[in-house]
Design a protein around this motif. Structure first.
Motif, PDB file in Angstrom:
ATOM      1  N   VAL A   1      37.171  50.278  48.284  1.00  0.00           N
ATOM      2  CA  VAL A   1      36.524  49.746  46.908  1.00  0.00           C
ATOM      3  C   VAL A   1      35.751  51.017  46.757  1.00  0.00           C
ATOM      4  N   ASP A   2      34.911  51.437  47.185  1.00  0.00           N
ATOM      5  CA  ASP A   2      34.395  52.961  47.544  1.00  0.00           C
ATOM      6  C   ASP A   2      34.313  54.134  48.151  1.00  0.00           C
ATOM      7  N   LEU A   3      34.509  54.794  47.575  1.00  0.00           N
ATOM      8  CA  LEU A   3      35.178  55.917  48.732  1.00  0.00           C
ATOM      9  C   LEU A   3      33.471  56.557  49.137  1.00  0.00           C
ATOM     10  N   ALA A   4      32.556  56.584  48.330  1.00  0.00           N
ATOM     11  CA  ALA A   4      31.585  57.048  49.302  1.00  0.00           C
ATOM     12  C   ALA A   4      30.725  56.160  50.124  1.00  0.00           C
ATOM     13  N   LEU A   5      30.648  54.710  50.121  1.00  0.00           N
ATOM     14  CA  LEU A   5      31.041  53.795  51.071  1.00  0.00           C
ATOM     15  C   LEU A   5      31.660  54.158  52.053  1.00  0.00           C
TER      16      LEU A   5
ATOM     17  N   ASN B   1      30.249  54.549  56.530  1.00  0.00           N
ATOM     18  CA  ASN B   1      30.455  53.972  57.288  1.00  0.00           C
ATOM     19  C   ASN B   1      31.636  54.557  58.660  1.00  0.00           C
ATOM     20  N   THR B   2      29.971  54.865  59.403  1.00  0.00           N
ATOM     21  CA  THR B   2      30.902  55.712  60.638  1.00  0.00           C
ATOM     22  C   THR B   2      31.918  54.621  61.849  1.00  0.00           C
ATOM     23  N   ALA B   3      31.940  52.970  61.859  1.00  0.00           N
ATOM     24  CA  ALA B   3      32.066  52.917  62.535  1.00  0.00           C
ATOM     25  C   ALA B   3      34.192  52.218  61.930  1.00  0.00           C
ATOM     26  N   LEU B   4      34.309  52.988  60.379  1.00  0.00           N
ATOM     27  CA  LEU B   4      36.089  53.041  60.435  1.00  0.00           C
ATOM     28  C   LEU B   4      36.585  53.557  61.459  1.00  0.00           C
ATOM     29  N   PRO B   5      37.364  52.825  62.192  1.00  0.00           N
ATOM     30  CA  PRO B   5      38.344  52.783  62.677  1.00  0.00           C
ATOM     31  C   PRO B   5      39.758  54.242  62.519  1.00  0.00           C
TER      32      PRO B   5
ATOM     33  N   HIS C   1      42.946  52.676  53.577  1.00  0.00           N
ATOM     34  CA  HIS C   1      42.245  52.218  52.500  1.00  0.00           C
ATOM     35  C   HIS C   1      42.512  52.230  51.079  1.00  0.00           C
ATOM     36  N   VAL C   2      42.912  51.393  50.643  1.00  0.00           N
ATOM     37  CA  VAL C   2      44.024  50.983  49.475  1.00  0.00           C
ATOM     38  C   VAL C   2      42.938  50.466  48.000  1.00  0.00           C
ATOM     39  N   THR C   3      43.015  51.289  46.926  1.00  0.00           N
ATOM     40  CA  THR C   3      41.260  50.944  46.208  1.00  0.00           C
ATOM     41  C   THR C   3      42.411  51.089  44.639  1.00  0.00           C
ATOM     42  N   PRO C   4      42.527  49.915  43.950  1.00  0.00           N
ATOM     43  CA  PRO C   4      43.290  50.441  42.077  1.00  0.00           C
ATOM     44  C   PRO C   4      42.546  51.342  42.184  1.00  0.00           C
ATOM     45  N   LEU C   5      42.996  52.024  41.157  1.00  0.00           N
ATOM     46  CA  LEU C   5      42.253  53.387  40.266  1.00  0.00           C
ATOM     47  C   LEU C   5      42.289  53.485  38.546  1.00  0.00           C
TER      48      LEU C   5
END
Length: 194
Positions: free
Chosen positions: A25-29, A33-37, A42-46
């Motif tokens: 949803v949000d690039l900053a988020l 997030n250091t726990a991302l595999p 990550h797909v986001t509507p633009l």
């Protein structure tokens, strides 16, 4: 555009992601997030972009639905991360370019990509894609897509016409001004059959 067909297509056709595909949803988020595999996508509507209507008495607009895929890679070995990036980009192109995300859409096209951030531990790279569809139906039998189409659908069916003609010529000599005299010279009707 519905996001589920995109997610399913990536999970089915991008083995390098090992099913690590999600909605972002949000690039900053994502960056915080250091726990991302890793690797993950990550797909986001633009956005959607609309061109002017090409119809004169109906709506016919091309709408371009844009979305972005953010790849998250382990960057502890920079060379390996860049090699993996090239492999995953190729997988994404094979999975999405030419894929139709819905019956009303044209095939997906690639719109470019860019490095978003690179640190000692993470690489974030975004790839932009789009697919177009037409706003405004082609046939009256299709469901209404605009207010005007809905309004026209509410009108009663055209079943026939009656024409009554009061001709100007020949002019009535009893009238001061030539013109229709109020007497019908011709009447005819036509019924529409389907």
């Amino acid at each position: 555009m519905k996001i589920t067909p995109i997610l399913t297509q990536l999970r089915d056709h991008c083995p390098g992601l090992a099913n690590q595909v999600a909605v972002g949803v949000d690039l900053a988020l994502l960056q915080s997030n250091t726990a991302l595999p890793t690797p993950s996508a990550h797909v986001t509507p633009l956005a959607d972009l609309a061109s002017p209507s090409t119809g004169q008495n109906a709506t016919r607009q091309a709408i371009r639905d844009r979305f972005v895929i953010t790849l998250v890679l382990d960057a502890s070995d920079g060379r390996q991360a860049l090699e993996q990036l090239e492999s995953l980009r190729a997988e994404l192109w094979r999975a999405l370019v030419g894929f139709k995300p819905g019956a009303d859409y044209n095939p997906i096209e690639y719109d470019g990509g860019e490095l978003v951030s690179l640190s000692a531990t993470r690489l974030f790279y975004q790839l932009r894609f789009f697919a177009e569809f037409q706003l405004g139906r082609n046939l009256a039998s299709q469901p209404a897509e605009t207010w005007r189409e809905r309004e026209l659908d509410g009108l009663p069916s055209f079943t026939g016409v009656t024409v009554r003609v009061d001709a100007i010529d020949p002019a009535d000599p009893n009238l001061k001004h030539p013109g229709p005299d109020g007497r019908l010279e011709l009447t005819f009707s036509g019924d529409v059959t389907q």
